[in-house]
Write an enzyme that holds these catalytic residues in place. Structure first.
Site, short mmCIF file in Angstrom:
data_model
loop_
_atom_site.label_atom_id
_atom_site.label_comp_id
_atom_site.label_asym_id
_atom_site.label_seq_id
_atom_site.Cartn_x
_atom_site.Cartn_y
_atom_site.Cartn_z
N MET A 68 0.77 -1.12 0.10
CA MET A 68 0.09 -0.21 -0.09
C MET A 68 0.87 1.25 -0.19
O MET A 68 0.47 2.38 -0.12
CB MET A 68 -0.93 0.00 1.20
CG MET A 68 -2.01 -1.14 1.07
SD MET A 68 -2.99 -0.81 -0.64
CE MET A 68 -3.68 -2.24 -0.79
N ASP A 113 -2.28 -6.49 22.19
CA ASP A 113 -1.03 -7.28 22.27
C ASP A 113 -0.55 -8.08 21.05
O ASP A 113 0.15 -9.14 21.13
CB ASP A 113 -1.51 -8.41 23.40
CG ASP A 113 -2.16 -9.55 23.11
OD1 ASP A 113 -3.05 -9.22 22.11
OD2 ASP A 113 -2.61 -10.27 23.76
N THR A 135 -1.26 10.32 11.14
CA THR A 135 -1.76 9.57 10.20
C THR A 135 -3.32 9.31 10.92
O THR A 135 -4.37 9.29 9.95
CB THR A 135 -1.13 8.26 9.83
OG1 THR A 135 -0.96 7.53 10.83
CG2 THR A 135 0.47 8.79 9.18
N LYS A 136 -3.34 8.80 12.23
CA LYS A 136 -4.83 8.51 12.50
C LYS A 136 -5.50 9.69 12.80
O LYS A 136 -6.72 9.50 12.52
CB LYS A 136 -4.55 7.70 13.86
CG LYS A 136 -3.66 6.45 13.65
CD LYS A 136 -4.47 5.46 12.79
CE LYS A 136 -3.75 3.99 13.02
NZ LYS A 136 -4.27 3.20 12.12
N ASP A 167 2.35 -8.63 18.11
CA ASP A 167 3.88 -8.77 18.33
C ASP A 167 4.59 -7.37 17.93
O ASP A 167 5.15 -7.18 18.79
CB ASP A 167 4.40 -9.88 17.14
CG ASP A 167 3.90 -11.44 17.56
OD1 ASP A 167 3.40 -11.52 18.71
OD2 ASP A 167 3.84 -12.02 16.44
N TYR A 222 2.80 8.77 13.40
CA TYR A 222 1.58 7.68 13.53
C TYR A 222 0.50 8.39 13.82
O TYR A 222 -0.79 8.08 13.35
CB TYR A 222 2.14 6.66 14.52
CG TYR A 222 1.09 5.43 14.93
CD1 TYR A 222 0.82 4.66 13.84
CD2 TYR A 222 0.16 5.56 16.21
CE1 TYR A 222 -0.32 3.67 14.22
CE2 TYR A 222 -0.66 4.69 16.28
CZ TYR A 222 -0.81 3.75 15.46
OH TYR A 222 -1.96 2.86 15.73
N ASN A 279 -7.32 -1.68 7.83
CA ASN A 279 -6.40 -1.99 9.12
C ASN A 279 -5.17 -1.84 8.69
O ASN A 279 -4.22 -1.90 10.04
CB ASN A 279 -7.08 -3.34 9.34
CG ASN A 279 -6.24 -4.10 10.35
OD1 ASN A 279 -6.25 -3.74 11.60
ND2 ASN A 279 -5.38 -4.88 10.16
N GLY A 306 -7.09 1.12 22.10
CA GLY A 306 -6.16 1.17 22.87
C GLY A 306 -4.81 0.28 22.79
O GLY A 306 -5.02 -0.23 21.57
N1 LIG Z 1 -1.64 -3.04 18.40
C1 LIG Z 1 -1.80 -1.97 18.75
O1 LIG Z 1 -1.79 -1.83 20.05
C2 LIG Z 1 -2.86 -1.01 18.18
C3 LIG Z 1 -3.24 0.18 18.94
C4 LIG Z 1 -4.12 0.93 18.25
C5 LIG Z 1 -4.62 0.83 16.89
N2 LIG Z 1 -4.11 -0.18 16.28
C6 LIG Z 1 -4.46 -0.34 14.84
O2 LIG Z 1 -4.82 -1.79 14.74
C7 LIG Z 1 -4.43 -1.98 13.27
C8 LIG Z 1 -3.87 -3.29 13.15
O3 LIG Z 1 -2.54 -3.10 14.02
P1 LIG Z 1 -1.71 -4.41 14.44
O4 LIG Z 1 -1.12 -4.10 15.75
O5 LIG Z 1 -2.47 -5.83 14.04
O6 LIG Z 1 -0.54 -4.18 13.27
P2 LIG Z 1 0.45 -5.49 12.67
O7 LIG Z 1 0.26 -6.60 13.63
O8 LIG Z 1 1.55 -4.73 12.59
O9 LIG Z 1 -0.02 -5.75 11.15
C9 LIG Z 1 0.03 -4.71 10.36
C10 LIG Z 1 -0.47 -5.37 8.99
O10 LIG Z 1 -0.25 -4.47 7.96
C11 LIG Z 1 0.29 -5.18 6.98
N3 LIG Z 1 1.06 -3.85 6.11
C12 LIG Z 1 2.17 -3.59 6.76
N4 LIG Z 1 2.88 -2.63 5.67
C13 LIG Z 1 2.09 -2.93 4.64
C14 LIG Z 1 2.27 -2.17 3.47
N5 LIG Z 1 3.17 -1.13 3.13
N6 LIG Z 1 1.15 -2.41 2.47
C15 LIG Z 1 0.24 -3.27 2.73
N7 LIG Z 1 0.29 -4.02 4.13
C16 LIG Z 1 1.06 -3.64 5.02
C17 LIG Z 1 1.04 -6.11 7.49
O11 LIG Z 1 1.36 -7.35 6.51
P3 LIG Z 1 2.44 -7.40 5.91
O12 LIG Z 1 3.85 -7.36 6.51
O13 LIG Z 1 2.56 -8.88 5.06
O14 LIG Z 1 2.43 -6.67 4.63
C18 LIG Z 1 0.29 -6.85 8.64
O15 LIG Z 1 -0.84 -7.65 7.94
C19 LIG Z 1 -3.65 -0.61 12.85
O16 LIG Z 1 -4.48 0.11 12.07
C20 LIG Z 1 -3.12 0.10 14.00
O17 LIG Z 1 -3.01 1.39 13.69
C21 LIG Z 1 -3.15 -1.22 16.87
#
Ligand SMILES: NC(=O)c1ccc[n+]([C@@H]2O[C@H](COP(=O)([O-])OP(=O)(O)OC[C@H]3O[C@@H](n4cnc5c(N)ncnc54)[C@H](OP(=O)(O)O)[C@@H]3O)[C@@H](O)[C@H]2O)c1
Ligand SMILES: *[C@@H]1O[C@H](CO)[C@@H](O)[C@H](O)[C@H]1NC(C)=O
Ligand SMILES: *[C@@H]1O[C@H](CO)[C@@H](O)[C@H](O)[C@H]1NC(C)=O
Length: 288
Positions: free
Chosen positions: A92, A218, A185-186, A220, A182, A118, A215
């Site tokens: 993306m 957990d 962007t949000k 990775d 970050y 997402n 919030g």
């Molecule tokens: N975890 C938290 O604490 C938290 C807190 C608040 C909000 N959120 C939100 O929840 C959502 C998911 O977070 P998460 O923690 O599950 O993230 P994550 O585990 O890091 O997963 C990120 C996903 O995005 C994909 N991705 C990364 N770079 C990309 C690119 N250039 N193009 C297309 N896909 C890409 C990754 O797959 P590939 O590497 O295979 O591309 C992976 O599937 C996000 O919007 C995040 O802002 C998370």
């Protein structure tokens, strides 16, 4: 005293009645056969959402960059009950990918009921170091691609009275340390999709927009990023994923997970004088 007692008693009775008659507005049946395009589906919360949609019997297109991982997730989705499952690797950060991905999904599913945005690009959890190029790249992945995906899918979503689900963060409502780019962007997502929601309503177009404010979860990447830097407990990703899936299905405007974050946001607005000090006390920083 007597009046207060009576009022409390009345409130108790009302609460008990509400609890008794309250019906869960979420009907899992509605997700059976629903056509879902899910981004960031190879890991973390996105992967967990893929499994939930599968258990509910949805037809799903998964996307992220890593093909081998997508393939593995797709296989598990199949065993969990997905009616149809496809995946398309796409990066993306490339401006032409959103349209290609939406086209692939519409071709394979024959339309769309849910677009779940997402994915996020690699995030640095640190003090601002002046790298403007990084901010620009992150904006492309976390914001511009969301706009492009939604734009490419809007017409198709309209045909099915579908739903746009946008995953954001508490950091997209309340600025927090170590997240300058970050957070930006949000916040941008909140502005764009909040305004778009108004326009869709004003035009009587039946596409719902659900903004999800999460919030610390957990996954990775999040645990690795924040280790030793915050005094916060992370909530479980499968539960966060289910909250998002349900929120999108019942078409709420804003979904908070954990649920009490909505009160944090309210208190934030109500107490501007010492809120920053309280917030900073959750972060471990011993430098100058
Ligand atoms: N975890 C938290 O604490 C938290 C807190 C608040 C909000 N959120 C939100 O929840 C959502 C998911 O977070 P998460 O923690 O599950 O993230 P994550 O585990 O890091 O997963 C990120 C996903 O995005 C994909 N991705 C990364 N770079 C990309 C690119 N250039 N193009 C297309 N896909 C890409 C990754 O797959 P590939 O590497 O295979 O591309 C992976 O599937 C996000 O919007 C995040 O802002 C998370
Ligand atoms: C969408 O909603 C409109 C108005 O509520 C309704 O007439 C139409 O049948 C719905 N379309 C679909 C595909 O559900
Ligand atoms: C706080 O940060 C310092 C220095 O980076 C580190 O040594 C320490 O272990 C951290 N404290 C906690 C409780 O994680």
């Amino acid at each position: 005293m007597k009046a207060i007692g009576t009022a409390l008693c009345a409130a108790g009775i009302v609460a008990a009645l509400l609890a008794f008659f309250w019906k869960d507005p979420f009907d899992p049946e509605r997700l059976s056969g629903a056509r879902v395009l899910l981004t960031g589906a190879s890991a973390g919360i996105g992967e967990q959402m893929a499994y939930h949609y599968s258990r509910f019997g949805a037809e799903i297109v998964l996307t992220a960059r890593r093909e081998a991982v997508l393939q593995k997730v797709a296989k598990k989705c199949q065993t969990l009950g997905a009616k149809k499952i496809f995946y398309i690797p796409a990066d993306m950060s490339s401006p032409s990918e959103p349209e290609r991905v939406v086209r692939f999904a519409v071709q394979n599913l024959g339309g769309l009921d849910y677009l779940v945005l997402n994915h996020i690009g690699g995030t640095r959890f640190q003090m601002w170091d002046g790298d403007v190029e990084y901010t620009r790249r992150l904006m492309q992945v976390n914001f511009f691609s969301y706009v492009a995906l939604a734009t490419a899918a809007l017409h198709t979503l309209e045909k099915s009275n579908g739903s746009l689900v946008v995953v954001s963060s508490l950091t997209g409502r309340i600025p927090t340390p170590f997240t300058t780019s970050y957070s930006a962007t949000k916040f941008a997502l909140d502005g764009f999709f909040g305004s778009l929601r108004h326009e869709l309503t004003m035009q009587k177009r039946k596409v719902s927009v659900t903004l999800c404010i999460l919030g610390l979860i957990d996954t990775d990447t999040a645990l690795e990023n924040t280790r030793g830097k915050v005094y916060l407990t992370a909530s479980p990703a499968p539960e966060a994923a289910l909250a998002i899936v349900r929120g999108g299905a019942v078409r709420v405007q804003e979904l908070f997970y954990p649920w009490w974050l909505q009160h944090v946001c309210r208190l934030w607005v109500l107490f501007p004088s010492n809120r920053d000090q309280v917030l900073q006390s959750y972060y471990n920083y011993s430098g100058p």
